[in-house]
Design an enzyme around this catalytic site. Structure first.
Site, PDB file in Angstrom:
ATOM      1  N   ASP A 242      57.079  51.508   2.389  1.00  0.00           N
ATOM      2  CA  ASP A 242      57.058  50.101   2.812  1.00  0.00           C
ATOM      3  C   ASP A 242      56.144  49.878   4.014  1.00  0.00           C
ATOM      4  O   ASP A 242      56.560  49.340   5.048  1.00  0.00           O
ATOM      5  CB  ASP A 242      58.467  49.611   3.155  1.00  0.00           C
ATOM      6  CG  ASP A 242      59.479  49.916   2.067  1.00  0.00           C
ATOM      7  OD1 ASP A 242      59.113  49.819   0.886  1.00  0.00           O
ATOM      8  OD2 ASP A 242      60.630  50.249   2.393  1.00  0.00           O
TER       9      ASP A 242
ATOM     10  N   GLU B  43      60.747  40.497  -2.952  1.00  0.00           N
ATOM     11  CA  GLU B  43      61.216  41.054  -1.682  1.00  0.00           C
ATOM     12  C   GLU B  43      60.014  41.356  -0.797  1.00  0.00           C
ATOM     13  O   GLU B  43      58.887  40.969  -1.096  1.00  0.00           O
ATOM     14  CB  GLU B  43      62.038  42.329  -1.939  1.00  0.00           C
ATOM     15  CG  GLU B  43      61.264  43.393  -2.698  1.00  0.00           C
ATOM     16  CD  GLU B  43      62.109  44.585  -3.118  1.00  0.00           C
ATOM     17  OE1 GLU B  43      63.285  44.643  -2.723  1.00  0.00           O
ATOM     18  OE2 GLU B  43      61.598  45.452  -3.836  1.00  0.00           O
TER      19      GLU B  43
END
Length: 470
Positions: A15, A178
């Site tokens: 991420d 997301e």
């Protein structure tokens, strides 16, 4: 002209988010419950990276897979660096620092709540501040939607209940939206956000004239005809010369989420990533002239501190370890027999390409210690001692009596198949059966060192070496 090949960070740098401050680039990633967490990486060209610090230095006292520090956002505002992240069991938190090497502030909760994840702040031109975030279905009961709050400019808290700006249940084909990153360019507000899941998803962008919408969407990066599955979730950054780039991850199972770098251009008011929306295998280096560099892996244990590549599986006790003069000493402390549950496993990321790992191990007193590969499953090669006999152990092999130090190691081959070996003085020999490394809870497998027992013994590790097979 020099070129680079993807991935530029070939290990579990999950991420990623990236920014530029002057001529320097900085990057941070998810670390869940690893301690220390939120590593800060530095580069001068977006290709060659080194670890320079960590944003958080404590976490949970026990191992909680999938908890802790979820997808962070890194920003620079008002002379300070800021990292926002979502702890799905606590809420949205941040730390800040004047120097990315630290010290960093203690974590502050800007928006408490269960299931709040993947936040990103935006300080607007007029002094207003905003915060976007996603939702974790496992805690909140909903996902696939993004919320924007007004935020106090000092980050002390949010100023409203939040506005649902994108409900992806209403967008055909969307699922698991997301990881939003909020930007402003040429008067328009942009949310870069992945969807479709980490293994097979894609990268979308959303554009609006108001931060609260309405937003229009476009898919800007997908696997297409390449072998880069699920290319998404990362950050947009520019270079001092005005070029644009996007860094994102690719989920590679036991290797974790490796990081790719895509050229990015603007066409018709929308970003175009990679080669017309598909990932590139190589491209010109964004800022020529950089020196080759990579996050540290090998460690000579010179001290006085552990190398920045290491992390514990939960909060460490200072009595567990000491390092210096070429030796890492780990106390054989009590804890769960299962290495996956043991806080005192000291680990680092599994390289994303074939490699050989070795270390020299001495066991003093009673206990067990070794070199492990830990994911959803775990295995190790090491030494055990009870009474006066020390034996070499690995999986189901018959224990072998040894005297003195033993070099233990592992070769990680294609597909993360692990072959353990040991050298008791007659050269390295394979021990135990091959072991298939596996990913953990949203993380890749790790290379770990451990020592276990009732506290009477200690393990001494020397010269931890990682040799990448090019």
């Amino acid at each position: 002209m020099s070129t680079y090949r993807n991935p530029v960070l070939n290990a579990d740098w999950s991420d990623p988010d990236v920014i530029r401050v002057g001529d320097d680039f900085y990057l941070t990633v998810s670390t869940f419950t690893k301690v220390p967490g939120l590593p800060i990486l530095h580069s001068r060209d977006l290709v060659n990276w080194t670890i320079i610090g960590h944003g958080v230095t404590s976490g949970y006292d026990d191992v909680r897979p999938g908890c802790g520090v979820w997808a962070p956002s890194l920003r620079h505002h008002d002379g300070r660096f800021w990292i926002f992240w979502g702890d799905p069991d606590v809420g949205i938190r941040w730390v800040s620092a004047a120097d990315p090497r630290g010290p960093w502030s203690e974590p502050h909760v800007v928006k408490p709540g269960v299931g709040l994840i993947d936040p990103c702040p935006l300080w607007d031109d007029d002094g207003q501040a905003y915060l976007v975030h996603g939702w974790a279905r496992s805690r909140a009961g909903v996902n696939n939607r993004l919320t924007v709050n007004r935020m106090a400019p000092d980050g002390s808290g949010v100023l409203d209940e939040g506005t649902l700006v994108i409900d992806a249940d209403l967008l055909p084909g969307y699922r698991t939206l997301e990881g939003p990153k909020l930007y402003k360019r040429d008067g328009a507000y942009w949310i870069f956000a992945p969807a479709g899941g980490v293994e097979q998803g894609w990268q979308s962008v959303f554009r609006a004239e108001s931060v609260f919408g309405p937003y229009e969407d476009r898919i800007v990066l997908a696997q297409g005809g390449t072998d880069v599955n699920g290319p998404h979730q990362g950050g947009w950054v520019d270079t001092p010369s005005g070029e644009h780039w996007f860094m994102h991850f690719q989920d590679r199972g036991p290797y974790g989420r490796v990081v790719h770098l895509q050229p990015m251009r603007w066409n018709g008011g929308w970003p175009v990533m990679g080669a017309d929306g598909e990932p590139v295998a190589e491209a010109p280096v964004p800022v020529p002239g950089g020196e080759p560099a990579a996050p540290a892996a090998s460690d000579d244990f010179a001290g006085p501190d552990l190398g920045m590549q290491w992390s514990w599986q939960a909060n460490p006790d200072p009595s567990w370890w000491s390092v210096g003069e070429g030796k890492l000493r780990l106390a054989c402390v009590p804890g769960p027999e299962d290495l996956r549950e043991r806080p005192s496993v000291l680990g680092q990321r599994l390289p994303g390409e074939p490699c050989a790992v070795t270390t020299r191990l001495t066991l003093e007193g009673e206990g067990r210690a070794g070199l492990a590969v830990v994911g959803d499953t775990a295995a190790y090669v090491g030494l055990e001692r009870a009474g006066d006999e020390t034996v070499l152990v690995c999986g189901d092999m018959d224990p072998v009596s040894v005297q003195g130090p033993v070099t233990v190691g592992a070769r990680i081959g294609d597909g993360a198949l692990v072959t353990f070996f040991a050298d008791t003085g007659d050269g390295p020999c394979q021990v135990g059966a091959p072991f298939q490394a596996t990913q953990g809870r949203w993380v890749g497998a790790v290379l770990g060192l451990f020592a276990a027992g009732d506290g009477a013994g200690q393990a001494i590790f020397e010269a931890f070496t990682v040799d990448i097979e090019r």
